[in-house]
Design an enzyme around this catalytic site. Structure first.
Site, PDB file in Angstrom:
ATOM      1  N   ASP A 170      13.886  -6.746  -5.480  1.00  0.00           N
ATOM      2  CA  ASP A 170      13.053  -5.547  -5.376  1.00  0.00           C
ATOM      3  C   ASP A 170      13.821  -4.235  -5.242  1.00  0.00           C
ATOM      4  O   ASP A 170      13.274  -3.172  -5.505  1.00  0.00           O
ATOM      5  CB  ASP A 170      12.101  -5.675  -4.177  1.00  0.00           C
ATOM      6  CG  ASP A 170      11.073  -6.777  -4.382  1.00  0.00           C
ATOM      7  OD1 ASP A 170      10.782  -7.101  -5.551  1.00  0.00           O
ATOM      8  OD2 ASP A 170      10.571  -7.311  -3.381  1.00  0.00           O
ATOM      9  N   ASP A 194      13.079  -0.122  -2.608  1.00  0.00           N
ATOM     10  CA  ASP A 194      12.111  -0.870  -1.812  1.00  0.00           C
ATOM     11  C   ASP A 194      12.317  -0.592  -0.322  1.00  0.00           C
ATOM     12  O   ASP A 194      11.686   0.272   0.243  1.00  0.00           O
ATOM     13  CB  ASP A 194      12.215  -2.365  -2.121  1.00  0.00           C
ATOM     14  CG  ASP A 194      11.094  -3.153  -1.463  1.00  0.00           C
ATOM     15  OD1 ASP A 194       9.984  -2.605  -1.333  1.00  0.00           O
ATOM     16  OD2 ASP A 194      11.318  -4.313  -1.071  1.00  0.00           O
ATOM     17  N   ASP A 198      15.665  -6.166   4.899  1.00  0.00           N
ATOM     18  CA  ASP A 198      14.639  -7.207   4.968  1.00  0.00           C
ATOM     19  C   ASP A 198      15.237  -8.450   5.602  1.00  0.00           C
ATOM     20  O   ASP A 198      16.289  -8.932   5.175  1.00  0.00           O
ATOM     21  CB  ASP A 198      14.114  -7.567   3.574  1.00  0.00           C
ATOM     22  CG  ASP A 198      13.127  -6.551   3.024  1.00  0.00           C
ATOM     23  OD1 ASP A 198      12.958  -5.491   3.647  1.00  0.00           O
ATOM     24  OD2 ASP A 198      12.532  -6.824   1.967  1.00  0.00           O
ATOM     25  N   ARG A 250       7.873   1.238   9.136  1.00  0.00           N
ATOM     26  CA  ARG A 250       8.627  -0.012   9.245  1.00  0.00           C
ATOM     27  C   ARG A 250       9.977   0.183   9.944  1.00  0.00           C
ATOM     28  O   ARG A 250      11.021  -0.030   9.355  1.00  0.00           O
ATOM     29  CB  ARG A 250       8.834  -0.662   7.878  1.00  0.00           C
ATOM     30  CG  ARG A 250       7.543  -1.040   7.187  1.00  0.00           C
ATOM     31  CD  ARG A 250       7.801  -1.866   5.933  1.00  0.00           C
ATOM     32  NE  ARG A 250       6.550  -2.291   5.307  1.00  0.00           N
ATOM     33  CZ  ARG A 250       6.457  -3.112   4.278  1.00  0.00           C
ATOM     34  NH1 ARG A 250       7.568  -3.597   3.736  1.00  0.00           N
ATOM     35  NH2 ARG A 250       5.279  -3.442   3.777  1.00  0.00           N
TER      36      ARG A 250
END
Length: 372
Positions: A170, A194, A198, A250
Site C-alpha cells: 500500500d 498510506d 503498520d 492514528r
C-alpha cells in the site's frame, strides 16, 4: 557490559551531561566513543521489545552499505538489500556516507538484523520502503523514511535470501507482518501514500520510541483489520515519540491488542489522536496532548459497528492536556498494567517533562565533534 559514563572525561560528555535525556538515550548517548561501541545500543531498549541482546555477540557480522543502488532480485554486495536480505545471522548494518536510497521493491529484512544510520544522513524515499515479514529481533535506527509509494505485485528477495512473489503493497514507511521483537527508534517518518507504521497479522513485542512522525494523514496502525482476531495477542509500547506537525489521525489506531502509550508529545490532530475498535486495550500514561487551535479537541475516537459501540478499554493516567484537549475514558473497569518483565520495564516520567524527553525525537545529528 553496560557502558557507565564518566561525564567528566571529555568536553563532549560534559555537554551531554547538561542535556535532558530519556532513559533510552541516557544508555548510549553519554558515551563520547559511541561510534566504537555501536552495539551498546542493543542493550538500551525498553518496553515490549525488551533488550535486543540477541542482535549482538561474538558471531556478529558488521556490514557497511557503500552503494545506494537496489536490485530486488539479485542485490549487489555493498547495497542495503544485500546486507538486510542476503546475509543471514546477526548483522549490524552501517552506512559509509550520506545517501539517498530509492528501493525498487519493498525491502524484506532478515531476523537478527540492525540497520544503524547514526553518524550519516540516510534517506529511504520516493518509491518502495521497509517490510518486516515473518522475522524477529530487528532494530531500525536513525533513518529518514518518506514519500513511500504503493507497489504492484512482483518478485523480491525474501528474508531467507530466496526470490518470492510479493503481493500489492500500500505504501507504508514500515510495515510489520507476523513479526516479533522489533525496535523502531530515532527515525523520522513522513509523507507516505498510506501510513507511516503498520503492525499487523500477529505481530507483537514491539517498541516504537524516539521517532518523529510528521506530515501524514494515517500515522500508526496497530492490528491488521477487524476480522483478524490473532492480533488479540499484540503488545506494543509507544514511548518518547513526537507527533506533528500536520498529523491527522492514528497515533495510534488499535484493533484487538494492547498498547502502552507513554511520554509522547502530540502537537495537534485533525480527526483524532488515539482510536480503536474490536475490543482494544490502551494505557495512555503521562503524555502531553496539545489540541489543535480549531476543530476536534477530543483525543480519542471509537469505531462502532451497526450503531453499537465496540467494547474497548482506554484509560488515561497522569496525562497532561493543553488548549482544550480532552480524553474520553472507559467508565468503570480497571486500568490494565503493561505487566513488563524486568528487562522490559521502565519508569514513566511526569508529563511536565515530556517536552524535554522528546526534544531529540527523530534522526539525531551525530557529528564528529559533538555528542550524538
Amino acid at each position: 557490559m553496560l557502558f557507565i559514563p564518566n561525564v567528566s572525561s571529555t568536553k563532549q560528555s560534559k555537554k551531554a551531561q547538561g542535556l535532558k535525556m530519556n532513559v533510552i538515550d541516557q544508555c548510549w548517548r553519554l558515551d563520547p566513543e559511541w561510534r566504537k561501541n555501536r552495539t551498546q545500543l542493543a542493550t538500551c531498549s525498553v518496553g515490549y521489545a525488551g533488550k535486543m541482546t540477541n542482535n549482538i555477540g561474538k558471531d556478529l557480522i558488521y556490514y557497511e552499505v557503500t552503494d545506494p543502488s537496489d536490485d530486488p532480485i539479485n542485490p549487489k554486495p555493498g547495497t542495503l538489500r544485500y546486507g538486510a536480505s542476503r546475509i543471514h545471522g546477526k548483522v549490524w548494518i552501517t552506512f559509509q556516507r550520506d545517501m539517498q536510497i530509492r528501493l525498487e521493491r519493498p525491502l524484506l529484512i532478515s531476523s537478527f538484523t540492525t540497520i544503524d544510520g547514526r553518524g550519516v544522513d540516510v534517506h529511504i524515499a520516493n518509491n518502495a520502503c521497509l517490510m518486516i515479514y515473518k522475522a524477529s529481533n530487528i532494530i531500525i535506527h536513525g533513518i529518514r523514511i518518506h514519500h513511500c509509494r504503493p507497489q504492484a505485485p512482483g518478485m523480491v528477495m525474501d528474508p531467507n535470501g530466496k526470490v518470492i512473489p510479493l503481493g500489492q503493497v500500500d505504501g507504508d514507511a514500515i510495515r510489520l507482518v507476523t513479526a516479533s521483537k522489533i525496535w523502531i527508534d530515532h527515525n523520522t517518518l513522513s509523507d507516505c501514500q498510506d501510513g507511516l507504521l503498520d503492525v499487523t497479522r500477529g505481530s507483537t513485542d514491539v517498541t516504537v520510541s524516539n521517532n518523529w512522525f510528521r506530515e501524514q494523514n494515517k500515522v500508526m496502525l496497530l492490528g491488521h483489520d477487524d476480522g483478524y482476531v490473532r492480533d488479540k495477542n499484540m503488545k506494543v509500547t509507544v514511548v518518547y515519540n513526537y507527533f506533528g506537525p500536520d498529523c491527522h489521525q492514528r497515533m495510534p489506531r488499535i484493533r484487538h491488542g494492547y498498547a502502552h502509550v507513554a511520554n509522547n508529545l502530540y502537537m495537534g490532530w485533525v480527526q483524532y489522536a488515539i482510536g480503536g475498535s474490536k475490543e482494544p486495550s490502551l494505557k495512555s500514561q503521562a503524555n502531553l496532548f496539545i489540541a489543535p487551535t480549531t476543530g476536534n479537541k477530543e483525543v480519542t475516537w471509537r469505531k462502532s459497528s451497526n450503531g453499537v459501540g465496540d467494547t474497548w478499554e482506554f484509560f488515561s493516567v497522569r496525562d497532561a492536556f493543553e488548549n482544550g484537549a480532552s480524553f474520553m475514558e472507559t467508565k468503570g473497569g480497571q486500568v490494565k498494567k503493561p505487566n513488563y518483565s524486568t528487562e522490559q520495564k521502565f519508569e514513566v516520567a511526569d508529563a511536565k517533562l515530556v517536552r524535554s524527553l522528546t526534544i531529540s525525537s527523530g534522526v539525531l545529528r551525530c557529528s564528529k565533534t559533538s555528542v550524538c
